[in-house]
Motif scaffolding. Structure first.
Motif, mmCIF file in Angstrom:
data_model
loop_
_atom_site.group_PDB
_atom_site.id
_atom_site.type_symbol
_atom_site.label_atom_id
_atom_site.label_comp_id
_atom_site.label_asym_id
_atom_site.label_seq_id
_atom_site.Cartn_x
_atom_site.Cartn_y
_atom_site.Cartn_z
ATOM 1 N N LYS A 21 0.827 -1.258 0.070
ATOM 2 C CA LYS A 21 -0.062 -0.007 0.087
ATOM 3 C C LYS A 21 0.840 1.219 0.085
ATOM 4 O O LYS A 21 0.611 2.313 -0.748
ATOM 5 C CB LYS A 21 -0.873 -0.018 1.380
ATOM 6 N N ALA A 22 2.035 1.206 0.776
ATOM 7 C CA ALA A 22 2.895 2.561 0.906
ATOM 8 C C ALA A 22 3.744 2.499 -0.581
ATOM 9 O O ALA A 22 3.597 3.630 -0.965
ATOM 10 C CB ALA A 22 3.832 2.280 1.980
ATOM 11 N N ILE A 23 3.857 1.604 -1.173
ATOM 12 C CA ILE A 23 4.441 1.569 -2.525
ATOM 13 C C ILE A 23 3.642 2.067 -3.649
ATOM 14 O O ILE A 23 3.864 3.067 -4.138
ATOM 15 C CB ILE A 23 5.071 0.189 -2.897
ATOM 16 N N GLU A 24 2.211 1.672 -3.531
ATOM 17 C CA GLU A 24 1.202 2.193 -4.301
ATOM 18 C C GLU A 24 0.753 3.770 -4.164
ATOM 19 O O GLU A 24 0.912 4.263 -5.093
ATOM 20 C CB GLU A 24 -0.005 1.708 -4.094
ATOM 21 N N ASP A 25 0.814 4.090 -2.874
ATOM 22 C CA ASP A 25 0.851 5.540 -2.629
ATOM 23 C C ASP A 25 2.110 6.484 -3.132
ATOM 24 O O ASP A 25 1.702 7.511 -3.606
ATOM 25 C CB ASP A 25 0.531 5.794 -1.003
ATOM 26 N N SER A 26 3.257 5.902 -3.000
ATOM 27 C CA SER A 26 4.182 6.613 -3.413
ATOM 28 C C SER A 26 4.465 6.505 -5.049
ATOM 29 O O SER A 26 4.956 7.549 -5.546
ATOM 30 C CB SER A 26 5.673 5.940 -2.766
ATOM 31 N N LEU A 27 3.833 5.791 -5.519
ATOM 32 C CA LEU A 27 3.484 5.700 -7.101
ATOM 33 C C LEU A 27 2.805 7.022 -7.779
ATOM 34 O O LEU A 27 2.949 7.554 -8.961
ATOM 35 C CB LEU A 27 2.747 4.548 -7.581
ATOM 36 N N ARG A 28 1.912 7.704 -6.822
ATOM 37 C CA ARG A 28 1.279 8.742 -7.416
ATOM 38 C C ARG A 28 2.120 9.812 -8.013
ATOM 39 O O ARG A 28 1.684 10.521 -8.819
ATOM 40 C CB ARG A 28 0.379 9.354 -6.380
ATOM 41 N N ASP A 29 3.268 10.077 -7.291
ATOM 42 C CA ASP A 29 4.085 11.398 -7.644
ATOM 43 C C ASP A 29 5.335 10.757 -8.463
ATOM 44 O O ASP A 29 5.899 11.738 -8.911
ATOM 45 C CB ASP A 29 4.539 11.933 -6.534
ATOM 46 N N TRP A 30 5.392 9.974 -8.845
ATOM 47 C CA TRP A 30 6.560 9.117 -9.601
ATOM 48 C C TRP A 30 6.340 9.318 -11.153
ATOM 49 O O TRP A 30 5.122 8.861 -11.692
ATOM 50 C CB TRP A 30 6.807 7.765 -9.315
ATOM 51 N N HIS A 31 7.104 9.770 -11.907
ATOM 52 C CA HIS A 31 6.961 10.184 -13.297
ATOM 53 C C HIS A 31 7.117 8.926 -13.903
ATOM 54 O O HIS A 31 6.634 8.866 -15.212
ATOM 55 C CB HIS A 31 8.009 10.932 -13.642
#
Length: 184
Positions: A21-31
């Protein structure tokens, strides 16, 4: 004792869920997030595999062709050349170990017949048709290749390494597709 092991196992599953879930959340801002999403169209490639691959590889455009990516991952055969004789050995393993590991783990799913399950269909139906076509082409080719290699007497681990090498090429192809930018 058994109850303690069951409790430990459920706590581990919960921890894995929180980390994903933390990885999914961090993906939002990743190019590179759109590419991670597209890579998951491939069989055996889920969130952790796609993210690990993109973290380890970075911008796939730096590789002019899939062979360069395979060499970077250490998935090309070693070679001893003397004059006219050429001897090929095992893979070089000189490249990126994490990328090679996730590809090998994903390659094991190609032992089974080619098909698109309901879950994978529902997860990928919103992706561009070009991505879905590459994913299907990969599945059909790699399942056939695995069966051919094993039928010809190759060890399963050798066959899986060959499948991982080709899977890298399909991932390269998907990652190089243009990503439409939303005007938001």
């Amino acid at each position: 004792m058994l109850q303690e092991m069951i409790l430990a196992e459920s706590q581990c599953r919960e921890r894995v869920g929180r980390l994903e879930k933390a990885i999914e959340d961090s993906l939002r801002d990743w190019h590179l997030a759109p590419i991670v999403e597209r890579l998951q169209a491939l069989r055996g490639v889920r969130l952790i595999c796609a993210v690990t691959f993109m973290v380890e590889i970075g911008d796939v455009r730096r590789f002019a062709n899939p062979r360069q990516l395979m060499a970077y991952l250490g998935l090309v055969p070693s070679e001893r050349t003397t004059g006219e004789s050429v001897r090929r050995g095992s893979i070089t393993r000189t490249g990126n170990a994490r990328g090679r590991r996730v590809l090998a783990e994903s390659a094991w799913t190609y032992r089974f017949p080619a098909r698109v399950g309901t879950r994978k269909y529902l997860e990928t139906r919103h992706l561009p048709e070009a991505v879905r076509d590459i994913a299907w082409k990969a599945q059909a080719r790699l399942t056939k290749r695995y069966r051919t290699l094993v039928a010809n007497g190759k060890k399963t681990t050798v066959a899986i390494t060959a499948i991982a090498r080709e899977l890298a090429a399909f991932m390269w192809a998907i990652a190089r597709l243009p990503v439409a930018v939303d005007p938001a």
